[in-house]
Design an enzyme around this catalytic site. Structure first.
Site, PDB file in Angstrom:
ATOM      1  N   LYS A  44       0.865  -1.179   0.000  1.00 43.99           N
ATOM      2  CA  LYS A  44       0.000   0.000   0.000  1.00 43.99           C
ATOM      3  C   LYS A  44       0.905   1.234   0.000  1.00 43.99           C
ATOM      4  O   LYS A  44       2.010   1.200   0.564  1.00 43.99           O
ATOM      5  CB  LYS A  44      -0.875  -0.017   1.262  1.00 43.99           C
ATOM      6  CG  LYS A  44      -1.706   1.241   1.488  1.00 43.99           C
ATOM      7  CD  LYS A  44      -2.793   1.431   0.442  1.00 43.99           C
ATOM      8  CE  LYS A  44      -3.587   2.722   0.645  1.00 43.99           C
ATOM      9  NZ  LYS A  44      -4.486   3.021  -0.486  1.00 43.99           N
ATOM     10  N   CYS A 127      -2.785   9.776  -6.156  1.00 43.74           N
ATOM     11  CA  CYS A 127      -3.916   9.473  -5.269  1.00 43.74           C
ATOM     12  C   CYS A 127      -4.992  10.546  -5.437  1.00 43.74           C
ATOM     13  O   CYS A 127      -4.721  11.727  -5.244  1.00 43.74           O
ATOM     14  CB  CYS A 127      -3.500   9.414  -3.805  1.00 43.74           C
ATOM     15  SG  CYS A 127      -4.966   9.186  -2.756  1.00 43.74           S
TER      16      CYS A 127
END
Ligand code: RRO
Length: 308
Positions: A44, A127
């Site tokens: 992640k 993101c």
């Protein structure tokens, strides 16, 4: 059938791996990826401190794919730095994904993570889910400045996870940056940011953060992903390897990414929905597909998409 590949000098026994974000936050999840048929373990995206992420519901699967606004839930880079040496027991490359809220965050994380020597560093410039923080990848100059700073503090190969672009002029500008910075690989695409999925029966959005806006993944984004893989392949050729991601549900989808120019393929939504057995199924389907078409390796068809 040879599904092996090479990204920036790192050999992968098979070209399939998880996309950052999909089942790769905790040690347990990373170890499960280690024990799966994935060709690499991708973490992640990590931030300076651990984060709980955005309020739930923050991921919803639907027929066409998924929408998420996870908000970077992760254990913080120090925890991953501790974990990475142990993950080597699985004998496959480790890809550390890093993110941040300002330039210094990326540099701090890159320095520390470089010390524990994952095989590849994937810098997440894309993101879409932090309120008030635009995707860095949409600011070409800021991206170049940031990548140069990170490059100066790392010795492992540095790649970039990019958002989707929708205009050839943007692909060209980014390709210029990637060449000048001497990026070692790219991963395209991150989710299609700030999409809106709604439930008309409930007359409601389906995820809570940001009024329901979130990153779109899965089947519905495959054509956008393929376009970005192809556009960058045409600009970068084989001197900057491409990891394709977006909309991969079947072996045929993997083949499509490879035809467009991908050297490896990451699985996001399908991994979340199906769990790690997805790697076994995709490998079987891909081998069958290649065999039927007379190919003996993925490298034999990489980039070979015909034009009319
Ligand atoms: O955590 C997220 O909300 C997230 C990230 Br960091 C990303 O890069 N892509 C995405 O779809 N979600």
């Amino acid at each position: 059938m040879d599904l092996s590949t090479n990204i920036a000098g790192v050999q992968l026994s098979t070209c399939l791996m998880n996309a950052s974000g999909a089942r790769c936050v905790s040690q347990d999840e990373l170890e499960r990826l280690g024990g799966s048929l994935a060709g690499a373990i991708v973490t992640k995206s990590m931030t300076p401190q651990s984060r709980a992420g955005n309020p739930e519901p923050r991921y919803v699967g639907f027929e066409g794919g998924s929408i998420n606004s996870m908000g970077l839930p992760n254990l913080g880079y120090a925890a991953y730095a501790k974990m990475i040496p142990g993950l080597r027991q699985f004998g496959k490359p480790i890809v550390a994904s890093i993110a941040g809220f300002q330039m210094d965050d990326f540099v701090e994380i890159a320095k520390a993570i470089n010390e524990v020597k994952p095989d590849l560093l994937e810098v997440n410039l894309s993101c879409p889910n932090i309120p008030g923080k635009p995707q860095i990848g949409y600011d070409v100059e800021a991206s170049e400045r940031l990548l140069n700073k990170i490059r100066n503090v790392v010795s492992i190969p540095m790649g970039v996870k990019l958002p989707p672009y929708f205009d050839p002029a943007h692909h060209e500008m980014l390709a210029g940056v990637l060449d000048r910075v001497k990026v070692s690989f790219i991963t395209v695409i991150n989710s299609v940011g700030n999409a809106l999925v709604i439930d008309p029966d409930k007359e409601s959005v389906v995820i809570k953060p940001k009024g329901g806006f979130g990153g779109l993944g899965g089947r519905i984004i495959k054509p956008v992903a393929l376009a970005n893989v192809r556009a960058f392949w045409k600009l970068l050729g084989d001197h900057i390897p491409i990891i394709g991601t977006g909309g991969v549900e079947t072996g045929r989808d993997v083949f499509e990414h490879v035809l467009c120019g991908a050297s490896a393929v990451q699985i996001g939504t399908a991994l979340v929905e199906e769990d790690i057995s997805v790697f076994e199924r995709l490998e079987r389907e891909l081998k069958q597909w290649l065999q039927q078409r007379g190919y003996s390796s993925i490298m034999a068809c990489r980039g070979k998409l015909k034009e009319l």
